[in-house]
Design a protein around this motif. Sequence first.
Motif, PDB file in Angstrom:
ATOM      1  N   HIS A  61     -10.595  -2.724  -3.455  1.00 29.06           N
ATOM      2  CA  HIS A  61     -10.417  -1.282  -3.660  1.00 29.06           C
ATOM      3  C   HIS A  61      -9.843  -0.925  -5.028  1.00 29.06           C
ATOM      4  CE1 HIS A  61     -10.122  -2.107   0.725  1.00 29.06           C
ATOM      5  NE2 HIS A  61     -11.003  -1.130   0.741  1.00 29.06           N
TER       6      HIS A  61
ATOM      7  N   THR B  86      -7.663   1.216  -7.923  1.00 27.28           N
ATOM      8  CA  THR B  86      -6.330   1.811  -7.985  1.00 27.28           C
ATOM      9  C   THR B  86      -6.438   3.338  -7.956  1.00 27.28           C
ATOM     10  OG1 THR B  86      -6.435   1.758 -10.395  1.00 27.28           O
ATOM     11  CG2 THR B  86      -5.295  -0.071  -9.315  1.00 27.28           C
ATOM     12  N   GLN B  87      -5.293   3.968  -7.772  1.00 23.94           N
ATOM     13  CA  GLN B  87      -5.238   5.427  -7.814  1.00 23.94           C
ATOM     14  C   GLN B  87      -5.789   5.941  -9.144  1.00 23.94           C
ATOM     15  OE1 GLN B  87      -1.800   8.195  -6.457  1.00 23.94           O
ATOM     16  NE2 GLN B  87      -1.274   7.660  -8.561  1.00 23.94           N
TER      17      GLN B  87
ATOM     18  N   GLY C  11      -4.921   1.506  -0.898  1.00 24.61           N
ATOM     19  CA  GLY C  11      -4.636   1.632  -2.312  1.00 24.61           C
ATOM     20  C   GLY C  11      -3.166   1.870  -2.561  1.00 24.61           C
TER      21      GLY C  11
ATOM     22  N   ASN D 101       0.844  -1.197   0.000  1.00 21.00           N
ATOM     23  CA  ASN D 101       0.000   0.000   0.000  1.00 21.00           C
ATOM     24  C   ASN D 101       0.879   1.247   0.000  1.00 21.00           C
ATOM     25  OD1 ASN D 101      -2.740  -1.252   0.374  1.00 21.00           O
ATOM     26  ND2 ASN D 101      -1.731  -2.057   2.200  1.00 21.00           N
TER      27      ASN D 101
ATOM     28  N   TRP E 247      -6.937  -2.266  -7.218  1.00 16.92           N
ATOM     29  CA  TRP E 247      -5.665  -2.387  -6.513  1.00 16.92           C
ATOM     30  C   TRP E 247      -5.594  -3.711  -5.753  1.00 16.92           C
ATOM     31  CZ3 TRP E 247      -0.847  -1.706  -5.679  1.00 16.92           C
ATOM     32  CH2 TRP E 247      -0.281  -1.887  -4.414  1.00 16.92           C
TER      33      TRP E 247
ATOM     34  N   ASN F  16      -6.607   8.511  -2.985  1.00 12.78           N
ATOM     35  CA  ASN F  16      -7.980   8.063  -3.149  1.00 12.78           C
ATOM     36  C   ASN F  16      -8.866   9.234  -3.585  1.00 12.78           C
ATOM     37  OD1 ASN F  16      -8.774   9.506  -0.786  1.00 12.78           O
ATOM     38  ND2 ASN F  16      -8.371   7.721   0.519  1.00 12.78           N
TER      39      ASN F  16
END
Length: 368
Positions: free
Chosen positions: A336, A338-339, A80, A66, A332, A84
Amino acid sequence: MAKYHTDGLPMASFVVVFSLFTSSFIVPLSEAQMVPAIYVFGDSLVDVGNNNYLKISLAKANFPHNGVDYPGKVATGRFGNGKNSADFLAEKVGLPPSPPYLSLVSKSNKQKASFVNGVSFASGGAGIFNGSDNQFRQSIPLSYQVNYYSEVYQNIRLQLGSEGAKDHLSKSLFLIVIGSNDIFDYIKKSKLQNEYTPQQYAVLMASNLKEQLQRIHALGAQKFVVVGTGPVGCCPAQRDSNTEECKEGANSLSVMYNEALKSMLQQLKPALGISYTLFNTYTVLTNIVQNAASYGFTEVKAACCGIGKLNAEGPCLPVASLCSNRRDHVFWDFYHPTQATHGIIVEKFFDGPSKYASPMTVKELIAL
């Protein structure tokens, strides 16, 4: 106001006071700022590190991999590889990321806390209902997040004065990103399924959220950015282990909740005199999954970081497999985005088009 707590959950039993003004005080905006502050409520999609301060919580992300793409390559507690949606929204309006509330009031923080630039109460595992975090043993459910905000509200009134606080909060944004964990809870628990039909549960979710929005509004909030739930059945952890297809039951409940949420907000607007934007996360993410190449993605099913099939049989731990190019992946880890996905989401609800953000975009909401 009565104080609330759960086992091991910090109780906001004090107000951090560093200035007391007998008259109103207005905090001037810098040229780059579009709003005075962002106050964030939600789950792991926008948690910026509150769960780091919950001693027995299993829902933490303060370890590699992370944060591999976060400034300084630091694992901050964000779930992530980088920023976020709350971080990207802050960038859009010219603010630094809203810091985790528990970091500002922790015993290790020697500085006097200021909340006038915003703060995040979001917590991984949190839900609209208090019991939705049972799987992770500890989080800060939405009602407790609002309890913490009530302490922040009192602090801001002491700092800015009554009229100054009213002006400050009426122009600030209140970001609400929650509901996915309640949906996951329903599809896992036969007890809930026996007690409520999916439609009844969706309406109950919206009704409980309404109560918390009313509480936040009573404490000065006027402009709400509400993010609907996405196609949660399409995250790697929910995909069928054999066919790798999205779990339709979870997606169907998400659709029902989003409809109940839309109806609730339409009724709440005239009742309270609030303004809001509701973001259609479901349609945006479905579009990304179905048209991945047009958004620059090549992988929509598997997580970038994880264990086992689709990297979805375990969380993103230091021993987990890590993909070489995070920009290729929509997800990710097993739950969750990904960026890159977060960045696309914020672009859509900030500037539109209108089919994604209604009855207005965030940009239009700010201009009111």
